[in-house]
Design an enzyme around this catalytic site. Structure first.
Site, PDB file in Angstrom:
ATOM      1  N   GLY A   1     136.661  48.820 -16.079  1.00 33.84           N
ATOM      2  CA  GLY A   1     137.821  48.387 -16.844  1.00 33.84           C
ATOM      3  C   GLY A   1     137.415  47.620 -18.083  1.00 33.84           C
ATOM      4  N   LYS A   2     138.130  46.555 -18.363  1.00 33.38           N
ATOM      5  CA  LYS A   2     137.936  45.801 -19.598  1.00 33.38           C
ATOM      6  C   LYS A   2     136.481  45.379 -19.808  1.00 33.38           C
ATOM      7  CE  LYS A   2     142.518  43.617 -19.836  1.00 33.38           C
ATOM      8  NZ  LYS A   2     143.230  42.316 -19.824  1.00 33.38           N
ATOM      9  N   VAL A   3     135.869  44.796 -18.776  1.00 40.85           N
ATOM     10  CA  VAL A   3     134.525  44.237 -18.930  1.00 40.85           C
ATOM     11  C   VAL A   3     133.437  45.260 -18.618  1.00 40.85           C
ATOM     12  CG1 VAL A   3     132.940  42.420 -18.176  1.00 40.85           C
ATOM     13  CG2 VAL A   3     135.376  41.931 -18.411  1.00 40.85           C
ATOM     14  N   GLY A   4     133.603  46.009 -17.543  1.00 37.99           N
ATOM     15  CA  GLY A   4     132.575  46.950 -17.128  1.00 37.99           C
ATOM     16  C   GLY A   4     132.185  47.934 -18.210  1.00 37.99           C
TER      17      GLY A   4
ATOM     18  N   LYS B   1     145.971  28.723 -14.316  1.00 38.71           N
ATOM     19  CA  LYS B   1     146.097  30.178 -14.223  1.00 38.71           C
ATOM     20  C   LYS B   1     147.558  30.495 -13.957  1.00 38.71           C
ATOM     21  CE  LYS B   1     143.141  33.750 -14.182  1.00 38.71           C
ATOM     22  NZ  LYS B   1     141.935  33.900 -15.023  1.00 38.71           N
TER      23      LYS B   1
ATOM     24  N   GLY C   1     133.520  48.855 -11.232  1.00 38.00           N
ATOM     25  CA  GLY C   1     134.671  48.592 -12.087  1.00 38.00           C
ATOM     26  C   GLY C   1     134.360  48.897 -13.540  1.00 38.00           C
TER      27      GLY C   1
END
Length: 356
Positions: free
Chosen positions: A179-182, A77, A177
């Site tokens: 964002g990208k995934v939610g 990472k 959330g």
């Protein structure tokens, strides 16, 4: 934290380019299964110590995620220390790409919090060891689509384990959330007949949800969400949300979400078990994204192939939950054991010397 506290990590690299303002840390936890694969997080950390702690935890988690997903990749990472809305630039990203290239393929980067496909395109101009590029640049595009699909598959497996059926009709799912995934997870839940409650700290995300999915009930924050009579809690933002304080008000029967490092400390897994809450380990649940970027990096990307492999998260989650039940351990312990068994079995093959 001292760098010498990075026990178990193979390599930790500090990257600094004063002209572009780049301050980054790349952590390679393991290459036992292959090149370390994991995204780059761009975040305004309060201190270098906080950035180091985060990248060490995240990179170790990637070793387990990649192993449990059946990928031929180890765990790594990276974090870039800064405000992506202010500090991000082409020069900074390309400088970072050169540091990635200097590792000679030991680390393959991709998107994470604060980085997007267009950022990977910039990084790819300086290194071959990047995935998650835009389709226009020959990449797979947004990996959050399959991440959300994988979360949904894990949630179905958890429902079957807890309630005896994969059906989510009439169940209330709290998504923290958007964002990208939610935002990609919500359509899956609505199509499955679930009632959805959601929250986000970003007013723009709440406006998006209200405009696109008016049937979703929006609440002010996570504290209100977890006490809203939900059946399933899906954390899809930053980690550390499962702690002693949140467990006092959490009334969900299942926790299954996309956020990394959801447990504030390891003992929370035992607390969840004692509370009768079924916890699906985050690195199992959210592995759809890394399955996609691995498919891109390892050859010509095929969405249907990656989608089929991501659908396997259902079977993996079911296997882990059954193993945990049979052995009388937490799902985290069962998942860790499964990942460690694969890393040991395949990692030992490095001792078999090959000649080309």
């Amino acid at each position: 934290m001292s760098i010498f506290d990075a026990s178990g990590h193979e390599q930790v690299v500090f990257c600094h380019d004063p002209d572009s303002g780049l301050r980054a840390i790349i952590a390679i936890h393991s290459t036992a299964l292959g090149p370390a694969l994991g995204g780059t997080r761009f975040y305004p950390y309060a201190s270098e110590e906080e950035a180091l702690t985060d990248v060490l935890h995240l990179s170790e988690g990637m070793s387990y995620k990649n192993a449990i997903a059946g990928l031929d990749h180890g765990g790594g990472k990276a974090v870039i220390w800064g405000d992506p809305g202010v500090d991000k630039s082409e020069a900074l990203l390309r400088a970072y790409g050169r540091f990635v290239e200097s590792l000679g393929g030991r680390y393959v980067t991709a998107c994470d919090v604060g980085t997007y496909v267009e950022d990977m395109d910039h990084i790819a101009r300086e290194t071959r060891h990047v995935s998650g590029r835009s389709p226009e640049s020959g990449g797979a595009g947004d990996s959050s689509i399959l991440t959300a699909f994988g979360v949904f598959q894990a949630m179905r497996a958890a429902a079957q384990h807890r309630w005896g059926a994969v059906d989510l009709t009439g169940r209330t799912v709290g998504v923290a959330g958007l964002g990208k995934v939610g935002r990609h997870l919500i359509p899956h839940l609505l199509e499955a007949g679930a009632d959805v409650v959601a929250c986000d700290v970003d007013p723009a995300a709440l406006s998006w949800a209200a405009a696109n999915h008016p049937q979703v009930r929006l609440v002010d924050g996570t504290d209100e969400l977890i006490g809203a009579g939900i059946d399933v809690y899906a954390p899809c933002a930053l980690g550390g949300v499962l702690n002693e304080a949140s467990l006092k008000t959490l009334d969900a029967e299942i926790v299954c979400g996309a956020a990394n490092n959801q447990l504030a400390e390891p003992g929370i897994a035992d607390e969840l078990e004692r509370s009768g809450i079924l916890y699906c380990p985050d690195y199992v649940v959210n592995s759809g994204g890394v399955i996609q970027v691995a498919d891109e990096y390892d050859g010509a990307f095929d969405f249907k192939r990656a989608e089929r492999r991501t659908a396997g998260i259902f079977a993996t989650t079911a296997r882990i939950l059954e193993r945990a039940k049979g052995e009388g351990v937490t799902p985290v312990a069962a998942a860790d054991a499964l990942a460690e068994e694969r890393m040991a079995a395949i990692g030992r093959l490095q001792r078999v010397r090959t000649f080309r």
